[in-house]
Write a protein that holds these residues in place. Structure first.
Motif, PDB file in Angstrom:
ATOM      1  N   ARG A 165       4.960  -4.965  29.075  1.00  0.00           N
ATOM      2  CA  ARG A 165       4.980  -3.490  29.099  1.00  0.00           C
ATOM      3  C   ARG A 165       5.104  -3.035  27.642  1.00  0.00           C
ATOM      4  O   ARG A 165       6.163  -2.634  27.162  1.00  0.00           O
ATOM      5  CB  ARG A 165       6.144  -3.011  29.957  1.00  0.00           C
ATOM      6  CG  ARG A 165       5.892  -3.270  31.456  1.00  0.00           C
ATOM      7  CD  ARG A 165       7.158  -3.428  32.272  1.00  0.00           C
ATOM      8  NE  ARG A 165       7.995  -2.238  32.293  1.00  0.00           N
ATOM      9  CZ  ARG A 165       9.087  -2.108  33.039  1.00  0.00           C
ATOM     10  NH1 ARG A 165       9.467  -3.111  33.827  1.00  0.00           N
ATOM     11  NH2 ARG A 165       9.817  -1.021  33.004  1.00  0.00           N
ATOM     12  N   LEU A 166       3.977  -3.146  26.950  1.00  0.00           N
ATOM     13  CA  LEU A 166       3.996  -3.020  25.489  1.00  0.00           C
ATOM     14  C   LEU A 166       4.338  -1.608  25.023  1.00  0.00           C
ATOM     15  O   LEU A 166       4.999  -1.432  24.001  1.00  0.00           O
ATOM     16  CB  LEU A 166       2.652  -3.465  24.907  1.00  0.00           C
ATOM     17  CG  LEU A 166       2.281  -4.933  25.182  1.00  0.00           C
ATOM     18  CD1 LEU A 166       0.927  -5.270  24.600  1.00  0.00           C
ATOM     19  CD2 LEU A 166       3.343  -5.869  24.601  1.00  0.00           C
ATOM     20  N   ASP A 167       3.869  -0.601  25.776  1.00  0.00           N
ATOM     21  CA  ASP A 167       4.172   0.785  25.368  1.00  0.00           C
ATOM     22  C   ASP A 167       5.675   1.046  25.400  1.00  0.00           C
ATOM     23  O   ASP A 167       6.237   1.681  24.485  1.00  0.00           O
ATOM     24  CB  ASP A 167       3.454   1.779  26.292  1.00  0.00           C
ATOM     25  CG  ASP A 167       1.956   1.797  26.039  1.00  0.00           C
ATOM     26  OD1 ASP A 167       1.578   1.582  24.870  1.00  0.00           O
ATOM     27  OD2 ASP A 167       1.189   1.998  26.991  1.00  0.00           O
ATOM     28  N   GLU A 222       0.221  -5.709  17.114  1.00  0.00           N
ATOM     29  CA  GLU A 222      -0.749  -6.812  17.099  1.00  0.00           C
ATOM     30  C   GLU A 222      -1.128  -7.203  18.523  1.00  0.00           C
ATOM     31  O   GLU A 222      -2.310  -7.418  18.820  1.00  0.00           O
ATOM     32  CB  GLU A 222      -0.143  -8.007  16.358  1.00  0.00           C
ATOM     33  CG  GLU A 222      -1.143  -9.136  16.153  1.00  0.00           C
ATOM     34  CD  GLU A 222      -0.496 -10.383  15.548  1.00  0.00           C
ATOM     35  OE1 GLU A 222      -1.212 -11.370  15.376  1.00  0.00           O
ATOM     36  OE2 GLU A 222       0.725 -10.364  15.286  1.00  0.00           O
ATOM     37  N   LEU A 223      -0.111  -7.258  19.414  1.00  0.00           N
ATOM     38  CA  LEU A 223      -0.392  -7.570  20.819  1.00  0.00           C
ATOM     39  C   LEU A 223      -1.223  -6.467  21.477  1.00  0.00           C
ATOM     40  O   LEU A 223      -1.997  -6.736  22.409  1.00  0.00           O
ATOM     41  CB  LEU A 223       0.922  -7.753  21.583  1.00  0.00           C
ATOM     42  CG  LEU A 223       1.782  -8.967  21.179  1.00  0.00           C
ATOM     43  CD1 LEU A 223       3.127  -8.915  21.873  1.00  0.00           C
ATOM     44  CD2 LEU A 223       1.067 -10.265  21.510  1.00  0.00           C
ATOM     45  N   MET A 224      -1.062  -5.225  20.992  1.00  0.00           N
ATOM     46  CA  MET A 224      -1.837  -4.108  21.528  1.00  0.00           C
ATOM     47  C   MET A 224      -3.228  -4.028  20.884  1.00  0.00           C
ATOM     48  O   MET A 224      -3.965  -3.080  21.113  1.00  0.00           O
ATOM     49  CB  MET A 224      -1.082  -2.796  21.274  1.00  0.00           C
ATOM     50  CG  MET A 224       0.218  -2.687  22.055  1.00  0.00           C
ATOM     51  SD  MET A 224       1.246  -1.288  21.520  1.00  0.00           S
ATOM     52  CE  MET A 224       0.463   0.066  22.360  1.00  0.00           C
ATOM     53  N   GLU A 225      -3.542  -5.052  20.064  1.00  0.00           N
ATOM     54  CA  GLU A 225      -4.843  -5.150  19.393  1.00  0.00           C
ATOM     55  C   GLU A 225      -5.109  -3.951  18.490  1.00  0.00           C
ATOM     56  O   GLU A 225      -6.197  -3.378  18.481  1.00  0.00           O
ATOM     57  CB  GLU A 225      -5.971  -5.333  20.419  1.00  0.00           C
ATOM     58  CG  GLU A 225      -5.815  -6.619  21.229  1.00  0.00           C
ATOM     59  CD  GLU A 225      -6.926  -6.806  22.250  1.00  0.00           C
ATOM     60  OE1 GLU A 225      -7.768  -5.885  22.364  1.00  0.00           O
ATOM     61  OE2 GLU A 225      -6.948  -7.847  22.903  1.00  0.00           O
ATOM     62  N   ASP A 226      -4.066  -3.579  17.747  1.00  0.00           N
ATOM     63  CA  ASP A 226      -4.196  -2.517  16.748  1.00  0.00           C
ATOM     64  C   ASP A 226      -3.792  -3.109  15.385  1.00  0.00           C
ATOM     65  O   ASP A 226      -2.677  -2.886  14.886  1.00  0.00           O
ATOM     66  CB  ASP A 226      -3.291  -1.331  17.111  1.00  0.00           C
ATOM     67  CG  ASP A 226      -3.548  -0.115  16.236  1.00  0.00           C
ATOM     68  OD1 ASP A 226      -4.223  -0.273  15.197  1.00  0.00           O
ATOM     69  OD2 ASP A 226      -3.070   0.982  16.571  1.00  0.00           O
ATOM     70  N   PRO A 227      -4.719  -3.899  14.777  1.00  0.00           N
ATOM     71  CA  PRO A 227      -4.333  -4.622  13.549  1.00  0.00           C
ATOM     72  C   PRO A 227      -3.988  -3.702  12.382  1.00  0.00           C
ATOM     73  O   PRO A 227      -3.153  -4.050  11.550  1.00  0.00           O
ATOM     74  CB  PRO A 227      -5.573  -5.474  13.229  1.00  0.00           C
ATOM     75  CG  PRO A 227      -6.692  -4.828  13.968  1.00  0.00           C
ATOM     76  CD  PRO A 227      -6.106  -4.179  15.171  1.00  0.00           C
ATOM     77  N   ASN A 228      -4.612  -2.518  12.317  1.00  0.00           N
ATOM     78  CA  ASN A 228      -4.314  -1.620  11.195  1.00  0.00           C
ATOM     79  C   ASN A 228      -2.850  -1.163  11.206  1.00  0.00           C
ATOM     80  O   ASN A 228      -2.180  -1.152  10.170  1.00  0.00           O
ATOM     81  CB  ASN A 228      -5.241  -0.401  11.225  1.00  0.00           C
ATOM     82  CG  ASN A 228      -6.677  -0.782  10.929  1.00  0.00           C
ATOM     83  OD1 ASN A 228      -6.932  -1.686  10.134  1.00  0.00           O
ATOM     84  ND2 ASN A 228      -7.628  -0.118  11.583  1.00  0.00           N
TER      85      ASN A 228
END
Length: 788
Positions: A497-499, A527-533
């Motif tokens: 539940r990343l959020d 990073e797990l949410m695939e938002d590298p920036n």
């Protein structure tokens, strides 16, 4: 109308009192009711006589200050109504010197007040500006007063206030030289009474400047000038003198000061400083006596009983409710908390030194505390004793000490059980940790630490939903329990539940601005949410807090590499390697980077480092040899391959390279290496057949024995087979089943082409030996780092 005015007869001498006693029948009051003109005048609005009718006669009573000329033509106005409204009060003459001085004095007072208010609000710069402005205006005021009045009338109190405020504001702004000059002006002026006590302020400034000798000098001068009736002020100055002596290391002088204070007017700070001084000189007996004196200092606060309602009287209950948390009650709590802090700190300090061991010392302190008004502190000292055992890595003694509290009152029992739970959790004894966590929670349901520990034991068992409930309850009881909030974030991360996890860590970041763990967790969630920036941005914040964290730096390098920014990736991988040169993943990436950029000679140092870290892994040494070969240093490459062959005589790849290099250079050893290579390949075929037959179920005890007999060379064979797998992909990087798992983004494509281009064809020497090379399929070797 003048013809109607009848004037009194004049005398020749114009005597003021002539005719005073003459009687005129017109003035007979009994006839006024019949006087039409008089009645008409009374009825008019402003006492004006109507235009017609008989005018009233005027008297000759001039003794009241009336003159003949003034009376002519004037109307009768007994009520003074014809004069209109009263004239305004006489206006102040604003241009008069006295008024100007008064206004200026008022302005100076206002500026001093504004300066003080600005200081109390924390705006020190504005406070100083106002103080300076007040000083300028006050000097103008003094000059004006000197011109108008005598010097005795100058307002000395105002001058004193302005100078004192200016000096204080200079000191608050750390402008110590200016502050000292201003204080000096006040002190040297004999007209200011009691200015000598300001030498205390000057001593404080010298103390801040670490000019201890001058500080003591000014404190003593102030002490001489303050009369003995001001006992409290004298005690404070002596306390400052004692503190200054401690800072200069003159402990015997400090002891004298604090001993005098404790005999005259004992207080907590002096008692604590006395213990510090005795600790510094190592006097055990005096430390004990000073501790007893500290314990005996009266708190001067009321007992808590007065805050408990004795009856059901509504009025009394309302009063108690009102005073239960008022400013006086808060001050009492603060004073008690400060006393407990001093006593606990003093006990921790002296316990290890007053007796033969720290445990005996703690026991002595506990006994003294039990016999005092601070009985509750005895339990806290016992728990502190257990924590000291922990710091000394004596876990058994710590556990024993904490277990003594199982039968104490609930608060202490809960604290002890919480520590025991945490101890067992660290030792991975989760069953014991869980039972003590239960005991802690049952003893004190509102203990956030106990609830957090209980959540940890549930978390360790994999029940993340239930763990989250315990953490939430801990937070409900104490919203500042950051451990519980952090653990909730970890729990949500496990539950994917990343959020919600991100929300927890962001809340935590608002509380703990510079926590490296929190910053890393936020970056990891992004990073797990695939938002590298976003992950990169938070990792940049992390390395601003811990710039030498090699893992954070390598993670940044990995993210930049995945984004295709090789130069930035190299920068962070290189920084990571600089701080921790033993991370195999970082070493392999840097080596591969230099090979990609055709700087093979630079890659050598990294693979040599890898071979030092993993000396049994042949691939790193093969990579070193390959880099020498690619950079054109064939002799060094040959020496390296020979060295590898001595260490790993059954490595096939090494022998193949030796055969090839010896062939190219024209060395006689080629036949020897070729023979060895043939033998090894035959052994490899036999071994593969045995394995195959074993899988088919045909292998019996004999095959198992042979397998175990051949295990002596298993490490080398294993390395060889791994090398073959890697050569197909041009790896020279650990495979997924190696001790250090390589990341997928570092894999090199199987169709790898030598970045240095095809090698120049060598002269065809030793033609006869070329025939041997055909046996080893030279067309498949290529220029790969680890050829087939």
């Amino acid at each position: 109308m003048m013809q109607n005015v009848h004037l009194a007869p004049e005398t020749d001498e114009d005597d003021l009192y002539s005719g005073y006693n003459d009687y005129n029948p017109t003035y007979d009051t009994e006839e006024l009711e019949n006087d039409t003109a008089f009645q008409q005048a009374v009825r008019t609005s402003h006492g004006r006589r109507p235009p017609d009718g008989v005018t009233r006669p005027m008297t000759a009573v001039r003794a009241a200050g009336f003159t003949k000329a003034a009376l002519r033509g004037s109307a009768f106005d007994p009520l003074g109504q014809s004069r209109g409204p009263a004239p305004p009060l006489e206006a102040k003459n604003e241009d008069s010197p006295e008024e100007k001085i008064r206004q200026l004095e008022k302005k100076v007072n206002e500026l001093v007040e504004e300066s003080c208010i600005a200081n109390s609000c924390g705006d020190l710069k504005l406070a100083l500006e106002k103080a300076k402005d007040a000083g300028r205006k006050e000097r103008i005021l003094v000059r004006q007063r000197e011109q108008v009045t005598t010097p005795e009338n100058i307002n000395l109190d105002l001058t004193y206030s302005v100078l004192l405020n200016l000096a204080s504001q200079y000191s608050a702004n750390e402008m110590y030289a200016e502050a000292l000059n201003t204080f000096q002006v006040i002190v040297k002026n004999k007209m200011f009474s009691n200015a000598g006590r300001l030498k205390v302020n000057m001593g404080n400034i010298y103390l801040k400047q670490r000019n201890y000798s001058k500080a003591i000098k000014f404190y003593r001068m102030a002490l001489d000038q303050i009369p003995s009736v001001h006992k409290e002020m004298r005690i404070k100055i002596m306390q400052n003198i004692g503190v200054t002596f401690i800072k200069t290391g003159q402990y015997s002088d400090a002891i004298n000061s604090f001993e005098h204070i404790m005999s005259m007017a004992p207080n907590l700070k002096a008692g604590f400083n006395l213990i510090l001084s005795y600790f510094a000189v190592g006097d055990r007996d005096k430390m004990k006596k000073a501790f007893q004196k500290l314990i005996a200092v009266p708190l001067e606060i009321d007992e808590d009983d007065k805050y408990i309602s004795p009856s059901d009287d509504p009025h009394t209950n309302l009063v108690i409710e009102a005073i239960k948390n008022d400013h006086l009650r808060q001050m009492e709590r603060e004073r008690k908390a400060m006393a407990e802090k001093y006593i606990m700190t003093a006990a921790k300090l002296i316990a290890p030194v007053i007796e033969t061991s720290f445990a005996v010392g703690y026991d002595w302190c506990v006994e003294v505390v039990k016999a005092s008004q601070y009985v509750e502190l005895a339990n806290d000292l016992e728990i502190n004793k257990a924590i000291t055992y922990l710091r000394q890595k004596d876990f058994n003694q710590a556990v024993e000490t904490l277990k003594m509290f199982e039968k104490k009152d609930s608060r202490v029992k809960s604290a002890a059980a919480t520590n025991l739970s945490f101890l067992y959790f660290l030792e991975n004894e989760f069953a014991q940790a869980s039972s003590y966590a239960d005991l802690a929670v049952n003893s004190d349901r509102y203990n956030p630490s106990a609830l957090t520990n209980k959540g940890n034991t549930v978390f360790a068992n994999g029940d993340y939903e239930k763990a989250a409930e315990f953490y939430k309850e801990a937070l409900r009881n104490d919203s500042s329990c950051t451990e519980a909030l952090y653990n909730i974030g970890l729990t949500y991360k496990r539950l994917n539940r990343l959020d919600e996890a991100l929300d927890c860590f962001l809340k935590l970041h608002a509380i703990l601005r510079n926590s490296a763990q929190v910053l890393y967790q936020i970056a990891n969630v992004y990073e797990l949410m695939e938002d590298p920036n976003q992950a990169i941005e938070w990792l940049m914040q992390l390395i601003s807090v811990v710039p030498t964290d090699s893992r954070a730096l390598s993670k940044l390098g990995e993210l930049y590499d995945s984004e295709g920014d090789k130069s930035q990736a190299f920068q962070y991988y290189y920084e990571s390697y600089r701080y921790f040169p033993s991370n195999i993943e970082v070493i392999e990436w840097l080596g591969a980077y230099y090979i990609d950029t055709q700087f093979c000679e630079k890659a050598i140092q990294y693979f040599e480092r890898a071979s030092l870290i993993q000396p049994t892994q042949v691939k790193w040494q093969l990579m070193v040899a390959s880099c020498f070969r690619r950079s054109g240093n064939y002799q060094k490459a040959l020496d390296t391959y020979k060295d590898i062959h001595r260490k790993f005589p059954e490595n096939v790849e090494c022998l193949r390279f030796l055969v090839r290099l010896c062939t190219d250079i024209g060395l006689k050893e080629v036949q020897e290496y070729a023979t060895k290579l043939k033998r090894l390949e035959k052994m490899k075929e036999i071994r593969e057949q045995r394995i195959k037959s074993g899988r088919d179920g045909s292998g019996g005890p004999r095959s198992r024995r042979e397998g175990s007999a051949s295990s002596d060379s298993g490490q080398n064979c294993s390395a060889s087979s791994k090398g073959e797998r890697l050569s197909a992909k041009l790896r020279a990087l650990p495979g997924t089943n190696e001790p250090y798992e390589s990341s997928s983004n570092k894999e090199i494509d199987a169709s790898y082409v030598d970045p240095l281009g095809p090698q120049i064809e060598r002269p065809k020497t030793a033609a006869k030996k070329r025939i041997d090379e055909d046996d080893f399929a030279d067309e498949e070797l290529g220029d790969d780092l680890l050829p087939e």
